[in-house]
Each structure stands twice: as C-alpha cells, then as structure tokens.
Scaffold this active site. Structure first.
Site, PDB file in Angstrom:
ATOM      1  N   HIS A   1       0.579  -1.330  -0.412  1.00 19.17           N
ATOM      2  CA  HIS A   1      -0.280   0.645   0.064  1.00 19.17           C
ATOM      3  C   HIS A   1       0.557   1.421   0.074  1.00 19.17           C
ATOM      4  O   HIS A   1       1.919   1.246   0.637  1.00 19.17           O
ATOM      5  CB  HIS A   1      -1.068  -0.216   1.766  1.00 19.17           C
ATOM      6  CG  HIS A   1      -1.454  -1.298   1.445  1.00 19.17           C
ATOM      7  ND1 HIS A   1      -2.278  -2.565   2.185  1.00 19.17           N
ATOM      8  CD2 HIS A   1      -2.434  -1.995   0.526  1.00 19.17           C
ATOM      9  CE1 HIS A   1      -2.947  -2.738   2.615  1.00 19.17           C
ATOM     10  NE2 HIS A   1      -3.241  -3.036   1.172  1.00 19.17           N
TER      11      HIS A   1
ATOM     12  N   LYS B   1       6.492   6.875   7.616  1.00 15.13           N
ATOM     13  CA  LYS B   1       5.086   5.768   8.608  1.00 15.13           C
ATOM     14  C   LYS B   1       6.581   5.011   9.851  1.00 15.13           C
ATOM     15  O   LYS B   1       7.800   5.195   9.058  1.00 15.13           O
ATOM     16  CB  LYS B   1       4.226   4.504   7.620  1.00 15.13           C
ATOM     17  CG  LYS B   1       3.366   5.155   7.155  1.00 15.13           C
ATOM     18  CD  LYS B   1       3.111   3.748   6.274  1.00 15.13           C
ATOM     19  CE  LYS B   1       1.895   3.934   5.452  1.00 15.13           C
ATOM     20  NZ  LYS B   1       1.891   2.591   4.672  1.00 15.13           N
TER      21      LYS B   1
ATOM     22  N   TYR C   1       1.415   2.168  13.482  1.00 10.10           N
ATOM     23  CA  TYR C   1       2.368   2.790  12.572  1.00 10.10           C
ATOM     24  C   TYR C   1       1.580   3.805  12.647  1.00 10.10           C
ATOM     25  O   TYR C   1       0.641   4.760  12.462  1.00 10.10           O
ATOM     26  CB  TYR C   1       2.195   2.297  11.096  1.00 10.10           C
ATOM     27  CG  TYR C   1       1.328   1.585  10.339  1.00 10.10           C
ATOM     28  CD1 TYR C   1       0.725   2.969   9.556  1.00 10.10           C
ATOM     29  CD2 TYR C   1       0.694   0.471  10.606  1.00 10.10           C
ATOM     30  CE1 TYR C   1      -0.188   2.573   8.569  1.00 10.10           C
ATOM     31  CE2 TYR C   1      -0.598   0.639   9.592  1.00 10.10           C
ATOM     32  CZ  TYR C   1      -0.736   1.073   8.846  1.00 10.10           C
ATOM     33  OH  TYR C   1      -2.402   1.871   8.771  1.00 10.10           O
TER      34      TYR C   1
ATOM     35  N   ASP D   1      -6.344  -6.536  -1.963  1.00 11.20           N
ATOM     36  CA  ASP D   1      -5.202  -7.214  -2.215  1.00 11.20           C
ATOM     37  C   ASP D   1      -4.572  -7.527  -2.913  1.00 11.20           C
ATOM     38  O   ASP D   1      -3.598  -8.069  -3.992  1.00 11.20           O
ATOM     39  CB  ASP D   1      -4.116  -7.443  -0.163  1.00 11.20           C
ATOM     40  CG  ASP D   1      -4.200  -6.565   0.488  1.00 11.20           C
ATOM     41  OD1 ASP D   1      -4.433  -4.857  -0.350  1.00 11.20           O
ATOM     42  OD2 ASP D   1      -3.666  -6.290   1.412  1.00 11.20           O
TER      43      ASP D   1
END
Length: 181
Positions: free
Chosen positions: A61, A71, A131, A169
C-alpha cells in the site's frame, strides 16, 4: 535509541533502549527530538493499528501526490516480515525491495520515508502492528502493488496454502503498471 541506516536512502531501522526488570519493561517508542537528530523531520498526525493472524499478508500500500505518507512502524505483539518497495523513480534503489523481521521481543522499528510501497506478512500466531503516519489517509490517493508480483519476486516466508489476503489486496496492480514517485 540506536538508528541504523539501510542501503535505501532515508529508510532507517530503529532499535529502542529497552529497560527490563522484575516488573516488566519500559521503552520510548517515539521521541521527536531523538529522531530529528537522526534526520527524521516529520510531523506524525495519525496512528494506526491492525491485528492479524498467521499467514495474513497486507499490502503493498501507498498514497500518491500531496497525500503521500512517511511511516514509523512497529510490532506491539508477535512477529511480522515487513517489506517495502522503493517507488521513487529517481532513486538508485528504484524497483528494489527491502525486508526486515519486526517483533515484540526486540521492539525494533522501521522508518519508511515517502516514496515506498509497504506491506507485511504475519509470522506469529497473531500480530498487532502499529504505525505512525505523517499524513492522513485519503481513499482517492490510495494505490497498491500486488504482493506476488513476478518482477519483485518476494519471499513472504508464508507457505502459499497458508496465505490469507483481502479481496482488495488480491486485485492490486503489477509493479510495472504502478504509479511511481
């Protein structure tokens, strides 16, 4: 905190100082000043957390344009194989990937700058993955690369018959058709 450079510009492994005694443990999972001294000058605005079972693969992603995200990722419980792909067209590591096992024992973290697609596979019975992001989620800017892209050829350390993926996904693009930075 000990910060270690990877072969990818801006991609850093962070090992926190963990203090253990008979009560348990304590560590700083985030310290803005320490990270700024290491060149990580981002303003985190959103925290996310997921819980997954063994065999789950999430990703790859990323977000494009003004919604791109840096991140800081870590595992609160369990173990994952964290994988990033450099999608920065002008990078010397463009199209290459990097992986590291993140786990709740070592409490190691990975700082992922903007310009990387990100994914992970769960290697433990369950994993809680956390995250920090420096930009908010934006559905229109969301993009992805299929986990089993033949050009990338990533070993997710999960037997094919045990792999669990979302329909979303499974429908992601090949690397060669992805939007890059």
């Amino acid at each position: 905190m000990n910060v270690v450079k990877t072969p990818f510009d801006g991609l850093l492994i962070i090992y926190p100082s963990v203090f253990k005694d008979e009560r348990g443990y304590f560590f700083e999972s985030y310290n803005k000043i320490v990270l700024e001294n290491e060149g990580i000058n981002v303003n985190f605005v959103q925290d996310n957390e997921s819980c997954s079972t063994f065999g789950v693969i999430r990703g790859f992603h990323y977000q494009i344009g003004q919604y791109a995200q840096a991140k800081l990722v870590r595992v609160v419980k369990g173990k994952v194989l964290d994988v990033v792909v450099d999608i920065r067209k002008n990078s010397s590591t463009f199209g290459k990937w990097y992986s590291i096992e993140l786990d709740s024992e070592t409490k190691n973290m990975l700082f992922i700058p903007r310009g990387f697609a990100h994914g992970f596979s769960v290697l433990s019975e369950t994993a809680i993955f956390s995250y920090k992001c420096d930009n908010y989620y934006n559905k229109e800017a969301e993009r992805g690369i299929i986990f089993n892209d033949p050009i990338l050829n990533i070993d997710w350390k999960i037997p094919p018959e045990k792999t669990i993926l979302s329909q979303k996904d499974l429908s992601l693009q090949l690397f060669e058709n992805a939007e890059y930075f």
